[in-house]
Design a protein around this motif. Structure first.
Motif, mmCIF file in Angstrom:
data_model
loop_
_atom_site.group_PDB
_atom_site.id
_atom_site.type_symbol
_atom_site.label_atom_id
_atom_site.label_comp_id
_atom_site.label_asym_id
_atom_site.label_seq_id
_atom_site.Cartn_x
_atom_site.Cartn_y
_atom_site.Cartn_z
ATOM 1 N N PHE A 226 -25.759 -43.563 16.123
ATOM 2 C CA PHE A 226 -26.970 -43.804 15.353
ATOM 3 C C PHE A 226 -27.461 -45.253 15.416
ATOM 4 O O PHE A 226 -28.494 -45.581 14.838
ATOM 5 C CB PHE A 226 -26.744 -43.416 13.884
ATOM 6 C CG PHE A 226 -26.433 -41.958 13.692
ATOM 7 C CD1 PHE A 226 -27.426 -41.001 13.825
ATOM 8 C CD2 PHE A 226 -25.150 -41.534 13.379
ATOM 9 C CE1 PHE A 226 -27.154 -39.654 13.646
ATOM 10 C CE2 PHE A 226 -24.859 -40.188 13.203
ATOM 11 C CZ PHE A 226 -25.865 -39.236 13.343
ATOM 12 N N GLY A 227 -26.715 -46.107 16.094
ATOM 13 C CA GLY A 227 -27.142 -47.496 16.218
ATOM 14 C C GLY A 227 -27.069 -48.296 14.942
ATOM 15 O O GLY A 227 -27.776 -49.298 14.787
ATOM 16 N N ARG A 228 -26.235 -47.883 14.003
ATOM 17 C CA ARG A 228 -26.074 -48.599 12.748
ATOM 18 C C ARG A 228 -24.805 -49.442 12.802
ATOM 19 O O ARG A 228 -23.707 -48.902 13.009
ATOM 20 C CB ARG A 228 -26.019 -47.617 11.567
ATOM 21 C CG ARG A 228 -27.308 -46.820 11.430
ATOM 22 C CD ARG A 228 -27.399 -46.133 10.098
ATOM 23 N NE ARG A 228 -28.719 -45.521 9.915
ATOM 24 C CZ ARG A 228 -29.112 -44.925 8.800
ATOM 25 N NH1 ARG A 228 -28.278 -44.852 7.767
ATOM 26 N NH2 ARG A 228 -30.322 -44.396 8.711
ATOM 27 N N PRO A 229 -24.910 -50.769 12.627
ATOM 28 C CA PRO A 229 -23.757 -51.659 12.799
ATOM 29 C C PRO A 229 -22.583 -51.311 11.906
ATOM 30 O O PRO A 229 -22.749 -50.940 10.746
ATOM 31 C CB PRO A 229 -24.328 -53.042 12.435
ATOM 32 C CG PRO A 229 -25.795 -52.909 12.619
ATOM 33 C CD PRO A 229 -26.127 -51.498 12.239
ATOM 34 N N GLY A 230 -21.403 -51.417 12.484
ATOM 35 C CA GLY A 230 -20.177 -51.185 11.727
ATOM 36 C C GLY A 230 -18.987 -51.761 12.473
ATOM 37 O O GLY A 230 -19.034 -51.931 13.699
ATOM 38 N N ILE A 231 -17.936 -52.079 11.748
ATOM 39 C CA ILE A 231 -16.717 -52.632 12.348
ATOM 40 C C ILE A 231 -15.649 -51.556 12.375
ATOM 41 O O ILE A 231 -15.313 -50.973 11.340
ATOM 42 C CB ILE A 231 -16.229 -53.854 11.556
ATOM 43 C CG1 ILE A 231 -17.240 -54.992 11.709
ATOM 44 C CG2 ILE A 231 -14.856 -54.298 12.033
ATOM 45 C CD1 ILE A 231 -16.857 -56.240 10.935
ATOM 46 N N THR A 232 -15.126 -51.311 13.566
ATOM 47 C CA THR A 232 -14.096 -50.286 13.747
ATOM 48 C C THR A 232 -12.721 -50.941 13.700
ATOM 49 O O THR A 232 -12.326 -51.640 14.637
ATOM 50 C CB THR A 232 -14.278 -49.561 15.090
ATOM 51 O OG1 THR A 232 -15.604 -49.041 15.155
ATOM 52 C CG2 THR A 232 -13.266 -48.442 15.246
ATOM 53 N N VAL A 233 -12.001 -50.723 12.635
ATOM 54 C CA VAL A 233 -10.689 -51.351 12.459
ATOM 55 C C VAL A 233 -9.603 -50.371 12.877
ATOM 56 O O VAL A 233 -9.034 -49.661 12.043
ATOM 57 C CB VAL A 233 -10.490 -51.814 11.003
ATOM 58 C CG1 VAL A 233 -9.167 -52.562 10.860
ATOM 59 C CG2 VAL A 233 -11.632 -52.710 10.563
ATOM 60 N N ASP A 234 -9.304 -50.350 14.183
ATOM 61 C CA ASP A 234 -8.186 -49.525 14.646
ATOM 62 C C ASP A 234 -6.958 -50.414 14.796
ATOM 63 O O ASP A 234 -6.955 -51.578 14.384
ATOM 64 C CB ASP A 234 -8.547 -48.816 15.952
ATOM 65 C CG ASP A 234 -8.667 -49.770 17.124
ATOM 66 O OD1 ASP A 234 -8.640 -51.005 16.905
ATOM 67 O OD2 ASP A 234 -8.782 -49.290 18.274
ATOM 68 N N THR A 235 -5.892 -49.873 15.382
ATOM 69 C CA THR A 235 -4.643 -50.643 15.484
ATOM 70 C C THR A 235 -4.817 -51.882 16.364
ATOM 71 O O THR A 235 -4.236 -52.934 16.077
ATOM 72 C CB THR A 235 -3.516 -49.764 16.046
ATOM 73 O OG1 THR A 235 -3.939 -49.194 17.297
ATOM 74 C CG2 THR A 235 -3.175 -48.642 15.091
ATOM 75 N N HIS A 236 -5.597 -51.769 17.437
ATOM 76 C CA HIS A 236 -5.827 -52.922 18.314
ATOM 77 C C HIS A 236 -6.587 -54.012 17.555
ATOM 78 O O HIS A 236 -6.242 -55.198 17.629
ATOM 79 C CB HIS A 236 -6.623 -52.500 19.550
ATOM 80 C CG HIS A 236 -5.945 -51.479 20.392
ATOM 81 N ND1 HIS A 236 -4.821 -51.764 21.139
ATOM 82 C CD2 HIS A 236 -6.228 -50.162 20.612
ATOM 83 C CE1 HIS A 236 -4.442 -50.667 21.791
ATOM 84 N NE2 HIS A 236 -5.273 -49.689 21.471
ATOM 85 N N PHE A 237 -7.618 -53.610 16.850
ATOM 86 C CA PHE A 237 -8.439 -54.561 16.110
ATOM 87 C C PHE A 237 -7.599 -55.289 15.063
ATOM 88 O O PHE A 237 -7.686 -56.516 14.937
ATOM 89 C CB PHE A 237 -9.603 -53.816 15.437
ATOM 90 C CG PHE A 237 -10.691 -54.713 14.927
ATOM 91 C CD1 PHE A 237 -11.813 -54.975 15.693
ATOM 92 C CD2 PHE A 237 -10.597 -55.302 13.672
ATOM 93 C CE1 PHE A 237 -12.821 -55.804 15.231
ATOM 94 C CE2 PHE A 237 -11.602 -56.123 13.202
ATOM 95 C CZ PHE A 237 -12.715 -56.379 13.974
ATOM 96 N N GLN A 238 -6.782 -54.562 14.329
ATOM 97 C CA GLN A 238 -5.933 -55.176 13.304
ATOM 98 C C GLN A 238 -4.991 -56.198 13.927
ATOM 99 O O GLN A 238 -4.812 -57.305 13.395
ATOM 100 C CB GLN A 238 -5.120 -54.095 12.590
ATOM 101 C CG GLN A 238 -5.954 -53.137 11.751
ATOM 102 C CD GLN A 238 -5.082 -52.122 11.030
ATOM 103 O OE1 GLN A 238 -4.092 -52.478 10.403
ATOM 104 N NE2 GLN A 238 -5.460 -50.853 11.113
ATOM 105 N N ARG A 239 -4.375 -55.838 15.031
ATOM 106 C CA ARG A 239 -3.398 -56.724 15.673
ATOM 107 C C ARG A 239 -4.059 -58.026 16.147
ATOM 108 O O ARG A 239 -3.548 -59.123 15.902
ATOM 109 C CB ARG A 239 -2.765 -56.006 16.862
ATOM 110 C CG ARG A 239 -1.749 -56.869 17.626
ATOM 111 C CD ARG A 239 -1.073 -56.085 18.711
ATOM 112 N NE ARG A 239 -1.944 -55.796 19.847
ATOM 113 C CZ ARG A 239 -2.472 -54.606 20.126
ATOM 114 N NH1 ARG A 239 -2.224 -53.582 19.316
ATOM 115 N NH2 ARG A 239 -3.236 -54.424 21.189
ATOM 116 N N LEU A 240 -5.189 -57.918 16.806
ATOM 117 C CA LEU A 240 -5.817 -59.098 17.400
ATOM 118 C C LEU A 240 -6.406 -60.049 16.368
ATOM 119 O O LEU A 240 -6.246 -61.261 16.488
ATOM 120 C CB LEU A 240 -6.895 -58.673 18.405
ATOM 121 C CG LEU A 240 -6.395 -58.556 19.854
ATOM 122 C CD1 LEU A 240 -5.315 -57.482 19.971
ATOM 123 C CD2 LEU A 240 -7.540 -58.246 20.802
ATOM 124 N N VAL A 241 -7.079 -59.527 15.351
ATOM 125 C CA VAL A 241 -7.696 -60.444 14.373
ATOM 126 C C VAL A 241 -6.633 -61.201 13.584
ATOM 127 O O VAL A 241 -6.881 -62.332 13.138
ATOM 128 C CB VAL A 241 -8.662 -59.695 13.429
ATOM 129 C CG1 VAL A 241 -9.804 -59.085 14.217
ATOM 130 C CG2 VAL A 241 -7.948 -58.654 12.595
#
Length: 348
Positions: A226-241
């Motif tokens: 839908f082109g609506r901004p959002g942050i996807t917090v998966d396991t990779h995202f959690q680890r890197l941030v």
């Protein structure tokens, strides 16, 4: 005779008096002699001090016909200035510095992964929703190998809601946890039919109300369907941030809020793709390829993995249909001869 004797006696007396007077005068002047003796050593000491200077002046004077020779340097040990301590990014970092570093990391990753996108194959919001639910605890590659048969047999929410659970389980078996996933995809299909007219809603609160759908899945659908901004917090995202010290939070919702505050809302969806792609290809969970990382200079956790460039290159992962985990070149090499993005990962 008597007169002559008297004259002689007077003469002797006068001579004696003169002699006594001379002795008295000598005694009075005698104290000046020690002062002269004391002044002599002072003159000698001054002469000795002046002598080395004269000798030095003579030594320094150049001799005609001979080249000048520089005097030897002092051999006393000179203490070197203490080495400066190199502070890795993230240590004692101000809020402004953190925002700048985080945004620079995103810009660098955007150049490395200019074609970053969801690695799940889909043709409409419903397919993306189902595929995202199925991707839990498995790879996108495995999901992409499974969903074609699922969508061929059950193309709409109505079809999947009315399906035989055992048949759906058999199709989803390769994805793992197939029984739980069957309940989720059939349950959300039924909810779509009963509550939303068979259409996938485009609001966060509606999506998370569906069976098996959390904020992560909802943001994947909102951002990519839908082109609506959002942050996807998966396991990779959690680890890197956390490695990048963007936040110390461990709860996905708190991580989402902390990272969202660092970036403009318009960047949230692409940021999620960049971070997830980097986590899958370079910054792995067990042994990150630090020596091949394009943002090593911006990473506070540099050195947790392999830092040797040649060894790090062997850790890079590149997935393509039929070749899971194949190790190829760094991401920059995935461009064609004209500098355009090569076919995306996961493509046939």
């Amino acid at each position: 005779m008597k007169k002559a004797a008297a004259q002689q006696s007077a003469a002797k007396k006068t001579a004696a008096e003169k002699t006594a007077a001379k002795k008295t005068a000598a005694k009075k002047t005698s104290p000046a002699k020690p002062a002269a003796k004391k002044a002599a050593p002072a003159r000698k000491a001054a002469a000795k001090k002046a002598a080395p200077a004269k000798k030095a002046a003579v030594k320094k004077a150049p001799v005609a016909g001979k080249p000048l020779v520089a005097p030897k340097k002092a051999t006393a040990a000179v203490k070197a200035a203490p080495a400066k301590t190199v502070v890795r990014p993230g240590k004692g970092e101000s809020r402004t510095a953190l925002v700048r570093r985080a945004r620079r990391i995103n810009r660098e990753l955007a150049q490395v992964y200019p074609y970053a996108h969801p690695e799940l194959d889909f043709e409409n919001p419903f397919q993306l929703l189902v595929a995202t639910v199925l991707s839990a605890q498995t790879t996108d590659l495995r999901v992409n190998q499974t969903t074609p048969a699922l969508f061929a047999k059950y193309p709409t929410p109505e079809d999947l809601a009315a399906a035989n659970p055992e048949e759906v389980e058999e199709i989803l078996r390769p994805c793992g946890f197939f029984r739980a996933k069957t309940r989720s995809v059939m349950g959300l299909s039924k909810a779509l039919v009963e509550r939303f007219g068979g259409e996938v809603p485009d609001r966060l609160e509606d999506l998370v109300s569906l069976p098996g759908v959390g904020r992560k899945t909802a943001f994947v659908v909102l951002g990519n369907a839908f082109g609506r901004p959002g942050i996807t917090v998966d396991t990779h995202f959690q680890r890197l941030v956390r490695r990048w010290k963007w936040t110390d939070e461990t709860d996905p919702d708190k991580i989402e809020a902390a990272v969202a505050a660092l970036f403009p809302k318009s960047e949230w969806t692409d940021l999620s793709h960049h971070v997830i792609w980097h986590g899958r290809r370079i910054c792995h969970a067990r042994k990150p390829a630090c020596g091949a990382c394009p943002i090593a200079a911006l990473c506070p956790s540099y050195g947790e993995g392999e830092t040797d460039p040649e060894k790090a290159k062997k850790l890079l992962k590149y997935e393509k249909a039929g070749l899971p985990g194949q190790r190829l070149k760094p991401p920059q090499a995935y461009l064609d001869a004209g500098g355009r993005p090569a076919p995306p990962l996961g493509a046939g």
